[in-house]
Scaffold this motif. Structure first.
Motif, PDB file in Angstrom:
ATOM      1  N   VAL A  59       0.816  -1.209   0.000  1.00 13.38           N
ATOM      2  CA  VAL A  59       0.000   0.000   0.000  1.00 13.38           C
ATOM      3  C   VAL A  59       0.857   1.270   0.000  1.00 13.38           C
ATOM      4  O   VAL A  59       0.587   2.217  -0.751  1.00 13.38           O
ATOM      5  CB  VAL A  59      -0.975   0.004   1.191  1.00 13.38           C
ATOM      6  CG1 VAL A  59      -1.618   1.378   1.368  1.00 13.38           C
ATOM      7  CG2 VAL A  59      -2.056  -1.052   0.989  1.00 13.38           C
ATOM      8  N   ASN A  60       1.886   1.292   0.816  1.00 12.80           N
ATOM      9  CA  ASN A  60       2.732   2.484   0.873  1.00 12.80           C
ATOM     10  C   ASN A  60       3.372   2.768  -0.484  1.00 12.80           C
ATOM     11  O   ASN A  60       3.436   3.923  -0.939  1.00 12.80           O
ATOM     12  CB  ASN A  60       3.819   2.297   1.930  1.00 12.80           C
ATOM     13  CG  ASN A  60       4.576   3.571   2.219  1.00 12.80           C
ATOM     14  OD1 ASN A  60       3.987   4.641   2.334  1.00 12.80           O
ATOM     15  ND2 ASN A  60       5.880   3.472   2.332  1.00 12.80           N
ATOM     16  N   GLU A  61       3.799   1.720  -1.153  1.00 12.21           N
ATOM     17  CA  GLU A  61       4.444   1.856  -2.460  1.00 12.21           C
ATOM     18  C   GLU A  61       3.471   2.376  -3.519  1.00 12.21           C
ATOM     19  O   GLU A  61       3.775   3.324  -4.248  1.00 12.21           O
ATOM     20  CB  GLU A  61       4.994   0.487  -2.878  1.00 12.21           C
ATOM     21  CG  GLU A  61       5.632   0.452  -4.252  1.00 12.21           C
ATOM     22  CD  GLU A  61       6.016  -0.961  -4.657  1.00 12.21           C
ATOM     23  OE1 GLU A  61       6.096  -1.221  -5.868  1.00 12.21           O
ATOM     24  OE2 GLU A  61       6.217  -1.804  -3.766  1.00 12.21           O
ATOM     25  N   ILE A  62       2.271   1.769  -3.601  1.00 10.97           N
ATOM     26  CA  ILE A  62       1.324   2.189  -4.648  1.00 10.97           C
ATOM     27  C   ILE A  62       0.728   3.558  -4.336  1.00 10.97           C
ATOM     28  O   ILE A  62       0.353   4.298  -5.247  1.00 10.97           O
ATOM     29  CB  ILE A  62       0.207   1.137  -4.856  1.00 10.97           C
ATOM     30  CG1 ILE A  62      -0.669   0.980  -3.606  1.00 10.97           C
ATOM     31  CG2 ILE A  62       0.805  -0.203  -5.275  1.00 10.97           C
ATOM     32  CD1 ILE A  62      -1.867   0.057  -3.810  1.00 10.97           C
ATOM     33  N   ALA A  63       0.652   3.921  -3.044  1.00  8.91           N
ATOM     34  CA  ALA A  63       0.147   5.247  -2.677  1.00  8.91           C
ATOM     35  C   ALA A  63       1.110   6.336  -3.140  1.00  8.91           C
ATOM     36  O   ALA A  63       0.695   7.378  -3.659  1.00  8.91           O
ATOM     37  CB  ALA A  63      -0.069   5.332  -1.171  1.00  8.91           C
ATOM     38  N   GLU A  69      -4.083   1.038  -9.143  1.00  7.28           N
ATOM     39  CA  GLU A  69      -4.493   0.186  -8.022  1.00  7.28           C
ATOM     40  C   GLU A  69      -4.778   1.035  -6.791  1.00  7.28           C
ATOM     41  O   GLU A  69      -5.758   0.794  -6.074  1.00  7.28           O
ATOM     42  CB  GLU A  69      -3.387  -0.829  -7.728  1.00  7.28           C
ATOM     43  CG  GLU A  69      -3.751  -1.845  -6.650  1.00  7.28           C
ATOM     44  CD  GLU A  69      -2.592  -2.774  -6.330  1.00  7.28           C
ATOM     45  OE1 GLU A  69      -2.802  -3.704  -5.528  1.00  7.28           O
ATOM     46  OE2 GLU A  69      -1.469  -2.578  -6.860  1.00  7.28           O
ATOM     47  N   TRP A  70      -3.933   2.033  -6.546  1.00 12.46           N
ATOM     48  CA  TRP A  70      -4.154   2.910  -5.402  1.00 12.46           C
ATOM     49  C   TRP A  70      -5.458   3.691  -5.549  1.00 12.46           C
ATOM     50  O   TRP A  70      -6.224   3.835  -4.590  1.00 12.46           O
ATOM     51  CB  TRP A  70      -2.978   3.873  -5.223  1.00 12.46           C
ATOM     52  CG  TRP A  70      -3.288   4.982  -4.248  1.00 12.46           C
ATOM     53  CD1 TRP A  70      -3.501   6.299  -4.537  1.00 12.46           C
ATOM     54  CD2 TRP A  70      -3.484   4.847  -2.835  1.00 12.46           C
ATOM     55  NE1 TRP A  70      -3.807   6.999  -3.405  1.00 12.46           N
ATOM     56  CE2 TRP A  70      -3.800   6.129  -2.331  1.00 12.46           C
ATOM     57  CE3 TRP A  70      -3.413   3.776  -1.950  1.00 12.46           C
ATOM     58  CZ2 TRP A  70      -4.043   6.373  -0.984  1.00 12.46           C
ATOM     59  CZ3 TRP A  70      -3.656   4.017  -0.605  1.00 12.46           C
ATOM     60  CH2 TRP A  70      -3.966   5.291  -0.135  1.00 12.46           C
ATOM     61  N   ALA A  93       0.622   4.537   6.161  1.00  9.64           N
ATOM     62  CA  ALA A  93       0.405   5.057   4.806  1.00  9.64           C
ATOM     63  C   ALA A  93      -1.049   5.490   4.608  1.00  9.64           C
ATOM     64  O   ALA A  93      -1.327   6.550   4.045  1.00  9.64           O
ATOM     65  CB  ALA A  93       0.781   3.995   3.774  1.00  9.64           C
ATOM     66  N   ILE A  94      -1.971   4.677   5.112  1.00  8.59           N
ATOM     67  CA  ILE A  94      -3.386   5.015   4.973  1.00  8.59           C
ATOM     68  C   ILE A  94      -3.733   6.234   5.827  1.00  8.59           C
ATOM     69  O   ILE A  94      -4.462   7.139   5.381  1.00  8.59           O
ATOM     70  CB  ILE A  94      -4.273   3.806   5.351  1.00  8.59           C
ATOM     71  CG1 ILE A  94      -4.045   2.660   4.355  1.00  8.59           C
ATOM     72  CG2 ILE A  94      -5.751   4.199   5.379  1.00  8.59           C
ATOM     73  CD1 ILE A  94      -4.672   1.356   4.756  1.00  8.59           C
ATOM     74  N   ARG A  95      -3.202   6.272   7.027  1.00  4.21           N
ATOM     75  CA  ARG A  95      -3.432   7.434   7.897  1.00  4.21           C
ATOM     76  C   ARG A  95      -2.957   8.726   7.229  1.00  4.21           C
ATOM     77  O   ARG A  95      -3.591   9.777   7.357  1.00  4.21           O
ATOM     78  CB  ARG A  95      -2.698   7.253   9.234  1.00  4.21           C
ATOM     79  CG  ARG A  95      -3.312   6.244  10.189  1.00  4.21           C
ATOM     80  CD  ARG A  95      -4.579   6.757  10.873  1.00  4.21           C
ATOM     81  NE  ARG A  95      -4.354   8.009  11.579  1.00  4.21           N
ATOM     82  CZ  ARG A  95      -3.904   8.099  12.824  1.00  4.21           C
ATOM     83  NH1 ARG A  95      -3.631   6.992  13.499  1.00  4.21           N
ATOM     84  NH2 ARG A  95      -3.744   9.277  13.407  1.00  4.21           N
ATOM     85  N   TYR A 207      13.108 -10.587  -1.885  1.00  7.17           N
ATOM     86  CA  TYR A 207      13.207  -9.193  -2.319  1.00  7.17           C
ATOM     87  C   TYR A 207      12.011  -8.389  -1.822  1.00  7.17           C
ATOM     88  O   TYR A 207      12.136  -7.195  -1.531  1.00  7.17           O
ATOM     89  CB  TYR A 207      13.245  -9.093  -3.845  1.00  7.17           C
ATOM     90  CG  TYR A 207      14.420  -9.780  -4.513  1.00  7.17           C
ATOM     91  CD1 TYR A 207      15.457 -10.370  -3.775  1.00  7.17           C
ATOM     92  CD2 TYR A 207      14.495  -9.829  -5.896  1.00  7.17           C
ATOM     93  CE1 TYR A 207      16.517 -10.989  -4.409  1.00  7.17           C
ATOM     94  CE2 TYR A 207      15.557 -10.440  -6.538  1.00  7.17           C
ATOM     95  CZ  TYR A 207      16.559 -11.034  -5.788  1.00  7.17           C
ATOM     96  OH  TYR A 207      17.620 -11.651  -6.425  1.00  7.17           O
ATOM     97  N   THR A 208      10.846  -9.013  -1.768  1.00  7.10           N
ATOM     98  CA  THR A 208       9.626  -8.356  -1.276  1.00  7.10           C
ATOM     99  C   THR A 208       8.811  -9.365  -0.478  1.00  7.10           C
ATOM    100  O   THR A 208       8.838 -10.556  -0.767  1.00  7.10           O
ATOM    101  CB  THR A 208       8.743  -7.819  -2.426  1.00  7.10           C
ATOM    102  OG1 THR A 208       8.319  -8.921  -3.255  1.00  7.10           O
ATOM    103  CG2 THR A 208       9.484  -6.813  -3.284  1.00  7.10           C
ATOM    104  N   GLU A 209       8.088  -8.895   0.510  1.00  9.57           N
ATOM    105  CA  GLU A 209       7.174  -9.721   1.297  1.00  9.57           C
ATOM    106  C   GLU A 209       6.116  -8.797   1.897  1.00  9.57           C
ATOM    107  O   GLU A 209       6.310  -7.583   1.972  1.00  9.57           O
ATOM    108  CB  GLU A 209       7.890 -10.449   2.439  1.00  9.57           C
ATOM    109  CG  GLU A 209       8.750 -11.620   2.019  1.00  9.57           C
ATOM    110  CD  GLU A 209       7.974 -12.824   1.528  1.00  9.57           C
ATOM    111  OE1 GLU A 209       6.747 -12.891   1.791  1.00  9.57           O
ATOM    112  OE2 GLU A 209       8.575 -13.692   0.881  1.00  9.57           O
ATOM    113  N   GLY A 210       5.015  -9.385   2.336  1.00  7.63           N
ATOM    114  CA  GLY A 210       4.033  -8.644   3.111  1.00  7.63           C
ATOM    115  C   GLY A 210       4.200  -9.039   4.574  1.00  7.63           C
ATOM    116  O   GLY A 210       5.279  -8.977   5.128  1.00  7.63           O
TER     117      GLY A 210
END
Length: 302
Positions: A59-63, A69-70, A93-95, A207-210
């Motif tokens: 989310v932080n990345e797409i925002a 998508e954002w 990020a949402i806040r 390299y990436t994970e949630g």
């Protein structure tokens, strides 16, 4: 598209004439958001409170990039009664980007009771990777580092557990030395957990994970963990619950593995810390109490 419409019709028929209290929608993002918006529209039509549960860590990345998508998911979040996140980065990020959205952070749950396995009398001198065997999981850096590790610690084994394509396996076999490496292949969940329980160190150089479940499972088994500083992993392994490394760094993988192989007391300390934390913060009973409290609040305020 057709399946999504069929499912929407099923939901419409389910909701119509029923006295539903809450709709709890989980999302993995990307094209699933089109489905989310369709379902949300149905629930809003019937004035049913909506919990929108963000189950991915981008989310932080797409925002920041303001991707399509954002734009879609921000609309879905603005329609929800409350948004749930599973990590602090997504929550913040949402806040920041959607200050009017009500958002609550609750980490992923794990059923600790399923991981209270008998401790093996002697753990195998095994470093275990568990996951998809693909480049983005850091497999190549891991194999490159292991060539140097095995030269010193020939009684240790790197066990790679997870599905892989034959072409990629052949590519790895040609490029890297497989001395001290065991490819176990895809295992059912129960067998994979048994192998993890018998190992000495767990490593995930992605390299990436949630908010990845395999790290939670390693914590629940009190394993010392090496993982990359991506997604929610730094949050999960805070308070000395594991060792963080930078992604795509063969050097850090080698240095950290050497350190843990040499230091059994550190391995024990990291594993015990990880177990205590996962019991305290991710136990399924605690997490579901939090869900229930949110549902009750929304119903009482409806």
């Amino acid at each position: 598209g057709l399946l999504m419409i069929r499912n929407a019709i099923k939901i419409w028929n389910l909701v119509k004439g029923k006295n539903l209290d809450i709709a709890h929608i989980t999302t993995s993002g990307e094209f699933a958001v089109f489905r989310d918006l369709l379902y949300i529209k149905i629930f809003r039509y019937y004035k049913i409170p909506i919990v929108y549960h963000i189950r991915f860590g981008r989310v932080n990345e797409i925002a920041k990039k303001r991707t399509w998508e954002w734009k879609l998911i921000s609309k879905a979040m603005s329609y929800a009664s409350v948004v749930l996140t599973i990590d602090e980065t997504t929550y913040n990020a949402i806040r920041y980007h959607l200050p009017k959205v009500r958002v609550i952070n609750i980490p992923n749950p794990i059923d600790i009771n399923k991981f209270l396995l008998p401790k093996p009398n002697i753990c195998k001198k095994t470093v275990m990777f568990l996951g998809w065997v693909v480049k983005s999981k850091g497999i190549e850096e891991l194999l490159g580092a292991w060539e140097h590790i095995f030269n010193t610690y020939k009684d240790w084994t790197l066990e790679i557990v997870g599905p892989y394509k034959d072409e990629y396996y052949d590519y790895l076999k040609d490029k890297y030395c497989f001395n001290g490496v065991r490819f176990t292949g895809e295992q059912n969940h129960e067998d994979a957990i048994i192998l993890l329980n018998e190992s000495e160190i767990f490593i995930l150089p992605s390299y990436t994970e949630g908010y990845t479940n395999v790290v939670l499972e390693a914590m629940a088994l009190a394993k010392p963990i090496i993982a990359t500083r991506v997604g929610a992993i730094p949050e999960m392994l805070s308070e000395q619950c594991g060792v963080l490394i930078e992604p795509q760094s063969k050097t850090e993988i080698e240095t950290t593995l050497r350190d843990l192989i040499q230091d059994s007391e550190k391995r024990k300390m990291l594993g015990e810390n990880a177990f205590k934390k996962v019991v305290k913060t991710n136990n399924i009973d605690i997490i579901f109490e939090k869900y229930i409290e949110i549902w009750k609040t929304l119903v009482s305020n409806a």
